[in-house]
Scaffold this motif. Sequence first.
Motif, PDB file in Angstrom:
ATOM      1  N   VAL A  40      -1.317 -16.129  -1.823  1.00 45.29           N
ATOM      2  CA  VAL A  40      -1.670 -15.083  -2.776  1.00 45.29           C
ATOM      3  C   VAL A  40      -1.758 -13.781  -1.998  1.00 45.29           C
ATOM      4  CG1 VAL A  40      -3.529 -14.163  -4.218  1.00 45.29           C
ATOM      5  CG2 VAL A  40      -2.863 -16.559  -4.429  1.00 45.29           C
ATOM      6  N   TYR A  41      -1.062 -12.754  -2.485  1.00 43.63           N
ATOM      7  CA  TYR A  41      -0.994 -11.459  -1.820  1.00 43.63           C
ATOM      8  C   TYR A  41      -1.763 -10.420  -2.646  1.00 43.63           C
ATOM      9  CZ  TYR A  41       3.124 -13.727   0.274  1.00 43.63           C
ATOM     10  OH  TYR A  41       3.982 -14.601   0.893  1.00 43.63           O
ATOM     11  N   HIS A  42      -2.816  -9.861  -2.100  1.00 48.61           N
ATOM     12  CA  HIS A  42      -3.560  -8.799  -2.782  1.00 48.61           C
ATOM     13  C   HIS A  42      -2.884  -7.474  -2.432  1.00 48.61           C
ATOM     14  CE1 HIS A  42      -6.906 -11.362  -4.165  1.00 48.61           C
ATOM     15  NE2 HIS A  42      -6.594 -12.077  -3.103  1.00 48.61           N
ATOM     16  N   CYS A  43      -1.860  -7.132  -3.236  1.00 49.54           N
ATOM     17  CA  CYS A  43      -0.902  -6.107  -2.801  1.00 49.54           C
ATOM     18  C   CYS A  43      -0.672  -4.986  -3.802  1.00 49.54           C
ATOM     19  CB  CYS A  43       0.438  -6.783  -2.494  1.00 49.54           C
ATOM     20  SG  CYS A  43       1.197  -7.611  -3.913  1.00 49.54           S
ATOM     21  N   MET A  44      -1.500  -4.885  -4.856  1.00 50.37           N
ATOM     22  CA  MET A  44      -1.258  -3.871  -5.882  1.00 50.37           C
ATOM     23  C   MET A  44      -2.506  -3.046  -6.151  1.00 50.37           C
ATOM     24  SD  MET A  44       0.932  -6.170  -8.558  1.00 50.37           S
ATOM     25  CE  MET A  44       0.505  -7.760  -7.879  1.00 50.37           C
ATOM     26  N   ALA A  45      -2.303  -1.860  -6.716  1.00 49.48           N
ATOM     27  CA  ALA A  45      -3.407  -0.970  -7.084  1.00 49.48           C
ATOM     28  C   ALA A  45      -3.724  -1.129  -8.566  1.00 49.48           C
ATOM     29  CB  ALA A  45      -3.044   0.481  -6.789  1.00 49.48           C
ATOM     30  N   GLU A  72      -2.086  -4.483   5.967  1.00 49.70           N
ATOM     31  CA  GLU A  72      -2.766  -3.850   4.832  1.00 49.70           C
ATOM     32  C   GLU A  72      -2.866  -4.754   3.604  1.00 49.70           C
ATOM     33  OE1 GLU A  72       1.484  -2.059   4.949  1.00 49.70           O
ATOM     34  OE2 GLU A  72      -0.057  -2.714   6.378  1.00 49.70           O
ATOM     35  N   THR A  73      -2.226  -5.919   3.634  1.00 49.76           N
ATOM     36  CA  THR A  73      -2.252  -6.831   2.496  1.00 49.76           C
ATOM     37  C   THR A  73      -3.097  -8.063   2.827  1.00 49.76           C
ATOM     38  OG1 THR A  73      -0.067  -6.135   1.723  1.00 49.76           O
ATOM     39  CG2 THR A  73      -0.873  -8.259   0.954  1.00 49.76           C
ATOM     40  N   ALA A 103       0.821  -1.222   0.000  1.00 51.49           N
ATOM     41  CA  ALA A 103       0.000   0.000   0.000  1.00 51.49           C
ATOM     42  C   ALA A 103       0.848   1.262   0.000  1.00 51.49           C
ATOM     43  CB  ALA A 103      -0.940  -0.016   1.203  1.00 51.49           C
ATOM     44  N   SER A 104       1.997   1.218   0.666  1.00 53.02           N
ATOM     45  CA  SER A 104       2.848   2.411   0.701  1.00 53.02           C
ATOM     46  C   SER A 104       3.487   2.704  -0.647  1.00 53.02           C
ATOM     47  CB  SER A 104       3.937   2.244   1.766  1.00 53.02           C
ATOM     48  OG  SER A 104       4.772   1.147   1.459  1.00 53.02           O
ATOM     49  N   ASN A 105       3.436   1.749  -1.567  1.00 50.23           N
ATOM     50  CA  ASN A 105       4.025   1.913  -2.897  1.00 50.23           C
ATOM     51  C   ASN A 105       2.998   2.263  -3.951  1.00 50.23           C
ATOM     52  OD1 ASN A 105       6.815   1.744  -2.946  1.00 50.23           O
ATOM     53  ND2 ASN A 105       6.864  -0.090  -4.203  1.00 50.23           N
ATOM     54  N   TYR A 106       1.729   2.284  -3.610  1.00 48.79           N
ATOM     55  CA  TYR A 106       0.694   2.576  -4.593  1.00 48.79           C
ATOM     56  C   TYR A 106       0.957   3.941  -5.232  1.00 48.79           C
ATOM     57  CZ  TYR A 106      -2.192  -1.260  -2.693  1.00 48.79           C
ATOM     58  OH  TYR A 106      -2.664  -2.479  -2.288  1.00 48.79           O
ATOM     59  N   GLY A 107       0.806   3.997  -6.566  1.00 49.38           N
ATOM     60  CA  GLY A 107       0.975   5.245  -7.289  1.00 49.38           C
ATOM     61  C   GLY A 107       2.385   5.497  -7.784  1.00 49.38           C
ATOM     62  N   LEU A 119      -5.457 -15.524   5.655  1.00 51.22           N
ATOM     63  CA  LEU A 119      -4.562 -15.556   6.808  1.00 51.22           C
ATOM     64  C   LEU A 119      -5.171 -14.846   8.012  1.00 51.22           C
ATOM     65  CD1 LEU A 119      -1.804 -16.196   8.080  1.00 51.22           C
ATOM     66  CD2 LEU A 119      -0.939 -14.077   7.055  1.00 51.22           C
ATOM     67  N   ALA A 120      -5.843 -13.735   7.787  1.00 50.45           N
ATOM     68  CA  ALA A 120      -6.435 -12.980   8.901  1.00 50.45           C
ATOM     69  C   ALA A 120      -7.481 -13.814   9.635  1.00 50.45           C
ATOM     70  CB  ALA A 120      -7.045 -11.686   8.386  1.00 50.45           C
TER      71      ALA A 120
END
Length: 494
Positions: free
Chosen positions: A347-352, A304-305, A260-264, A323-324
């Motif tokens: 599987v990581y939901h980690c991109m915008a 956040e992922t 999330a900190s890398n979005y954009g 995992l949560a």
Amino acid sequence: MKAALLSSANTIIAGGIVIDGSGTPGNILDVVVRDGVIADIVPAGSATGAERVDATGLTLAPGFIDAHTHDDLVVIEAPEMTPKISQGVTTVVVGNCGISAGAGLMAPGQSPPDPLALLGPADQFRYRRFADWADAVEAAQPSVNVAALVGHTALRVAQLDRLDRPAAKAEVAAMCEQLRDAMAAGALGLSTGLAYRNAAAAPTDEVLALAEVLRESGGVYATHLRDETAGILGALDEAFAIGRRAEQPVVVSHLKCAGASNYGRSHEVLASLERAADGQPVGCDCYPYTASSSTLDLKQVVPETPILITWSESEPEQAGRMLADIAVDWRTDIVSAARRLQPAGAVYHCMADADVERILAHPLTMIGSDGLPVDPLPHPRLWGAFPRVLGHYVRERQLFPLETAVRKMTGLAADRFGLTGRGYIRKGYAADLVLFDAAQIADRATFSDPTRPAAGLRGVWVNGVRTLSEDGTVRARAGRMLRRNSNQQQGIPG
């Protein structure tokens, strides 16, 4: 199904909209296939021959080239390759992310270290040399063509007693000799996975020494960057420096802005790629999803992922759960839960969405699925990446024209990896072809049901042999091992 050497009948694929892989719009033409190659391309209605396939209203493209796969062992163990053929892929590039199957044997009782385990179990790592593995591919005769990189981590496994340190001078020399031997046997180049624990201890100088071998023999340098999050720009600089030392093309694997900190940040990431491209040949591959997939990595376990567990050796009943939710059931935090699940896949939901679209649309981007064929709950990209580009991103999102998408899947990849005589519909080129309905093609694989074949495919030919049956099964296996600088690349029998 018993593999057999197959020769194609003379075939005319008549009246289709031919998109040739160059990026130019299509034309309605007849394509004549004879003895595994494209014998002629003529105005619609002017060709005659033994077998005629009516392609009226359909699109004919070069067979798709999956620029980033981990199919190294599955092409031998399950050579029908249905997940790839069913989406129009006719050539796979294996050996990515620093992991490959032809660099050495596992010791008795040794499990493949992370991330080599992504390729398959220990008993399938039977090949002491790249040439041995390549011969096994030829003997298996998979339904797809296979081209291969040599993995840096696999070389480390073969030469080092432990992987949490830099290689010593003698070990680097042994890795270089092993790479040199593989290049002579037809490897396309070298890959690294410097973000993974078992390669992270390798300093840049270790990879630069291997780059000298690429400079001697030619070949691509493909890299899963050392950092795909906050430090991505520095990791790109490292990759480009290695490419300059090798004086060979650089392919950045599955380019993304993760976390999330890398979005954009795709603007600045692509600007870095463009600056490098001004002085050296560079490019990247990308998969058309906002989720990644690999082994369960504690560094990526952050609140956040959202993380889906796809398998776990220690807690197999947790596969298919978030995992949560597992952490809540176990009354613990997500990091502690992840430790308990190890070893595991995720599987990581980690991109915008915006970053994925921007990278996909860039002219330097090829398409690669990055699918994991031995994962019991694979990411849907394994079955759906290429139809998703054509359906979701071309037809629905209108991110780029159809002919641009086809180029990203065919000619661009052939050019980047040096796959001579493939990737285009041109006279004399190998008859790797895919016929599809541009109005209907779509991915149907989902995260909950990931092995559903795509819709809208009407025909797939590999080296001139019609490979996909009407019911979606693989009816023939005519793939080849594509060794660098060999006649097999060009579709010439032999």
